[in-house]
Design a protein around this motif. Structure first.
Motif, PDB file in Angstrom:
ATOM      1  N   LEU A 234       9.705  -9.403  -5.584  1.00 18.46           N
ATOM      2  CA  LEU A 234       8.283  -9.252  -5.261  1.00 18.46           C
ATOM      3  C   LEU A 234       7.638  -8.364  -6.315  1.00 18.46           C
ATOM      4  O   LEU A 234       8.064  -7.223  -6.523  1.00 18.46           O
ATOM      5  N   TYR A 235       6.621  -8.891  -6.969  1.00 21.58           N
ATOM      6  CA  TYR A 235       6.093  -8.278  -8.191  1.00 21.58           C
ATOM      7  C   TYR A 235       5.373  -6.953  -7.970  1.00 21.58           C
ATOM      8  O   TYR A 235       5.181  -6.190  -8.897  1.00 21.58           O
ATOM      9  N   PHE A 236       4.962  -6.667  -6.737  1.00 16.29           N
ATOM     10  CA  PHE A 236       4.211  -5.426  -6.509  1.00 16.29           C
ATOM     11  C   PHE A 236       5.128  -4.255  -6.145  1.00 16.29           C
ATOM     12  O   PHE A 236       4.655  -3.154  -5.893  1.00 16.29           O
ATOM     13  N   LEU A 237       6.437  -4.521  -6.089  1.00 14.68           N
ATOM     14  CA  LEU A 237       7.391  -3.452  -5.779  1.00 14.68           C
ATOM     15  C   LEU A 237       7.853  -2.778  -7.060  1.00 14.68           C
ATOM     16  O   LEU A 237       7.794  -3.360  -8.133  1.00 14.68           O
ATOM     17  N   ARG A 238       8.336  -1.554  -6.922  1.00 11.60           N
ATOM     18  CA  ARG A 238       8.996  -0.903  -8.048  1.00 11.60           C
ATOM     19  C   ARG A 238      10.449  -1.372  -8.047  1.00 11.60           C
ATOM     20  O   ARG A 238      10.966  -1.797  -7.005  1.00 11.60           O
ATOM     21  N   THR A 239      11.091  -1.250  -9.196  1.00 10.37           N
ATOM     22  CA  THR A 239      12.471  -1.747  -9.328  1.00 10.37           C
ATOM     23  C   THR A 239      13.369  -1.197  -8.213  1.00 10.37           C
ATOM     24  O   THR A 239      14.097  -1.942  -7.563  1.00 10.37           O
ATOM     25  N   GLU A 240      13.304   0.100  -7.997  1.00  9.87           N
ATOM     26  CA  GLU A 240      14.202   0.699  -6.997  1.00  9.87           C
ATOM     27  C   GLU A 240      13.833   0.243  -5.579  1.00  9.87           C
ATOM     28  O   GLU A 240      14.699   0.154  -4.713  1.00  9.87           O
ATOM     29  N   GLU A 241      12.563  -0.064  -5.370  1.00  8.00           N
ATOM     30  CA  GLU A 241      12.149  -0.518  -4.035  1.00  8.00           C
ATOM     31  C   GLU A 241      12.727  -1.899  -3.711  1.00  8.00           C
ATOM     32  O   GLU A 241      13.015  -2.207  -2.556  1.00  8.00           O
ATOM     33  N   VAL A 242      12.863  -2.733  -4.737  1.00 12.56           N
ATOM     34  CA  VAL A 242      13.428  -4.071  -4.512  1.00 12.56           C
ATOM     35  C   VAL A 242      14.807  -3.939  -3.875  1.00 12.56           C
ATOM     36  O   VAL A 242      15.123  -4.587  -2.875  1.00 12.56           O
ATOM     37  N   VAL A 243      15.618  -3.055  -4.456  1.00 13.32           N
ATOM     38  CA  VAL A 243      16.990  -2.892  -3.971  1.00 13.32           C
ATOM     39  C   VAL A 243      16.987  -2.143  -2.633  1.00 13.32           C
ATOM     40  O   VAL A 243      17.588  -2.588  -1.648  1.00 13.32           O
ATOM     41  N   TYR A 244      16.258  -1.036  -2.601  1.00 14.40           N
ATOM     42  CA  TYR A 244      16.254  -0.180  -1.407  1.00 14.40           C
ATOM     43  C   TYR A 244      15.723  -0.936  -0.175  1.00 14.40           C
ATOM     44  O   TYR A 244      16.339  -0.906   0.893  1.00 14.40           O
ATOM     45  N   LEU A 245      14.609  -1.631  -0.354  1.00 16.37           N
ATOM     46  CA  LEU A 245      14.020  -2.326   0.800  1.00 16.37           C
ATOM     47  C   LEU A 245      14.875  -3.508   1.248  1.00 16.37           C
ATOM     48  O   LEU A 245      14.927  -3.839   2.427  1.00 16.37           O
TER      49      LEU A 245
END
Lengths: 316, 248
Positions: free
Chosen positions: A94-105
């Motif tokens: 998802l393009y509006f996430l930060r890199t770490e949020e992609v994994v964390y979420l």
């Protein structure tokens, strides 16, 4: 002996609305052992993604049986889903996430606690050299970094079986090797990884076992060494320079390459040919056939050529 | 998945699709406010303020309906362009948790719209214990059936562009043509009959009745609640059995 991670018997798939009616999978049978990396190789449209999507419970099959971790994909989806993770082909974070949020979420979405998710996110980002860009928005990452982020997401999970559908497409050589290392590490944790790729060097470097799929059918299956043993000519000799072609034919199958010849041969003939070439001062290289050579012999075409039966109206 | 895991998933979807996108594009917050405010402005001007009350009650319904139907674009985009649905399917997350989480996330965008119309609702003197209870109940049902409809449609669309075509149609059929912004009695007999096919007709009748914009008997109100509830339940059943979580 532990039950295999994936057992497919006679799996067929015809996409609804397919104009040609051609099956994307045509009675495919496979057994993926538990733990380790299993490679599925084949041309675009050969049926790799269709198989992965069925095994990952994303797509219904037309006929056959398929069990993942001992559970039936038709009737026990929920139990399977609790223990799998997947990076689909052509997926994007998802393009509006930060890199770490992609994994964390993703980890939070799977029900992990915040502390566990945070720790695993850090480890995965570090493993795939993404820590530097952890705060960057996905929309500002290169295509390769996005792909690595998706790999980090799945490899950070606690899934027992991971499906990686062409995970390194679009990555530069260094990044590919980082993904390979992360995949290897994940497989050392007794997890099973089903990897599809049309990079034969990748399949060879990573897979303990692999299957070659062509037109929805399994054409070869085994360890890379077993596959080599099954081909007619297990050795390749490359000769450069002014070589008389008619003298090469007796050693094996000869094809012309730029500036010389490529000869596929059995071991005695390969050794003899090498000796013959050295006596004449020719430049040569000799070694076991590559997966690409095996593919060419079995399928009769390069892996880069699209399969003619790519299913209509669906992902290959 | 345990109840605790489900709640964690649900919260993650609200964060992922509701709160975080606003960080990068705050204008999302006023997006759902635009249409109902336009209707309110238009009605107020052309009726010299006489229909402002209908603009307010209609605005509440339209805001909640949009929060539900807006889901179809997001879900279609995530499914086709990002393959996000495939990522979620191949995980412990169950379809109802995904849909509920995404639906709640859409609700985040409707907060400013709801806030504006709730304030107008109170300022205009509509708020009584009965009307508030009716409005809350009706809005929940409207949001529920719109969400179920949006999820089902999203699993059939082949491209996000299809949602661009459907959204105005849904809006026309569910908010513009039915008497959401005016009383049912304004329509001729045959049109009133046709309007009865839209669930928002019953939603609007209940809200308008609760604030005195229309006369609704207890028995009519009971029928309206029954139909609205039945439509919502039916659309949930359609979503449960016909939506394509796993592709055929």
């Amino acid at each position: 002996m532990a039950e295999p991670a994936i057992v497919a018997e006679g799996v067929s798939k015809v996409y609804p609305g397919s104009r040609s009616g051609a099956p994307a999978l045509d009675g495919l049978s496979l057994e993926v052992p538990r733990g380790g990396i299993y490679g599925l190789i084949g041309r675009n449209g050969a049926g790799k993604t269709t198989f992965v999507r069925i095994a990952a419970t994303q797509l219904a099959m037309t006929s056959g049986t398929l069990r993942v971790l001992g559970q039936d994909v038709r009737t026990e989806e929920r139990a399977i889903r609790a223990r799998i993770a997947c990076v689909p082909q052509e997926s994007r974070p998802l393009y509006f996430l930060r890199t770490e949020e992609v994994v964390y979420l993703y980890l939070k979405m799977r029900g992990m606690t915040s502390a566990d998710a945070r720790r695993r996110t850090h480890d995965a980002l570090e493993e795939l050299s993404l820590l530097e860009v952890r705060k960057r928005l996905v929309s500002r990452l290169s295509g390769g970094l996005r792909r690595r982020t998706l790999c980090a997401m799945v490899l950070a999970s606690d899934a027992d079986v991971m499906f990686l559908d062409e995970p390194t497409t679009g990555l530069d050589p260094l990044a590919r090797r980082e993904v390979w290392e992360a995949v290897r590490r994940a497989s050392r944790e007794h997890r099973t990884i089903l990897l599809t790729t049309h990079y034969l060097d990748e399949a060879e470097a990573l897979s303990g076992r692999l299957a070659l799929i062509e037109r929805g059918q399994r054409r070869l299956e085994g360890t890379p060494a077993e596959l080599r043993a099954r081909v007619r000519y297990p050795y390749r000799v490359t000769l450069w320079g002014d070589v008389p072609r008619d003298q090469l034919a007796s050693y094996g199958a000869v094809s012309e390459i730029e500036g010389g010849f490529l000869v596929f041969a059995r071991e005695p003939e390969a050794r003899e040919l090498a000796r013959w070439a050295l006596e004449r001062g020719l430049r040569l290289s000799m070694g076991p056939v590559s997966l690409e050579d095996i593919f060419l012999e079995v399928v009769g075409r390069s892996i880069d050529a699209d399969a003619p039966l790519a299913e209509e109206g669906a992902e290959a | 998945m345990s109840a605790r895991h489900r709640l964690r998933s649900l919260g993650t979807f609200v964060l992922l699709n509701g709160l975080i996108p606003i960080r990068t594009q705050p204008l999302y917050l006023v997006n759902l406010l635009a249409s109902p405010l336009s209707f309110l402005f238009f009605l107020t001007v052309v009726s010299h303020g006489r229909l402002i009350g209908f603009g307010i009650t209609g605005g509440l319904i339209l805001t909640m309906l949009s929060a539900g139907t807006g889901l179809q674009s997001d879900l279609t985009h995530y499914r086709h362009d990002l393959k996000f649905q495939d990522v979620v399917v191949a995980s412990p997350v169950e379809a109802p948790v995904y849909v509920a989480g995404m639906a709640l996330s859409e609700l985040v965008y409707s907060i400013p719209g709801l806030a504006v119309f709730v304030v107008l609702f109170v300022v205009d003197g509509f708020a009584t214990p009965t009307s508030v209870a009716v409005v809350v109940g009706v809005l929940l049902l409207v949001w529920g059936f719109a969400t179920a409809l949006a999820f089902t449609l999203a699993t059939y669309f082949q491209d996000v562009r299809e949602t661009f075509m459907f959204s105005p149609l849904i809006s026309l059929v569910l908010t513009v043509l039915p008497p959401v912004y005016y009383p049912l009695s304004y329509l001729p007999g045959w049109a009133q009959f046709v309007a009865r096919f839209s669930p928002t007709t019953y939603a609007a009748a209940l809200v308008q009745g609760s604030v005195g914009q229309a006369t609704v008997s207890l028995s009519t109100a009971a029928v309206d609640w029954g139909i609205l509830g039945a439509v919502t339940a039916a659309l949930f059943l359609v979503a449960a059995f016909k939506a394509r979580w796993k592709e055929p």
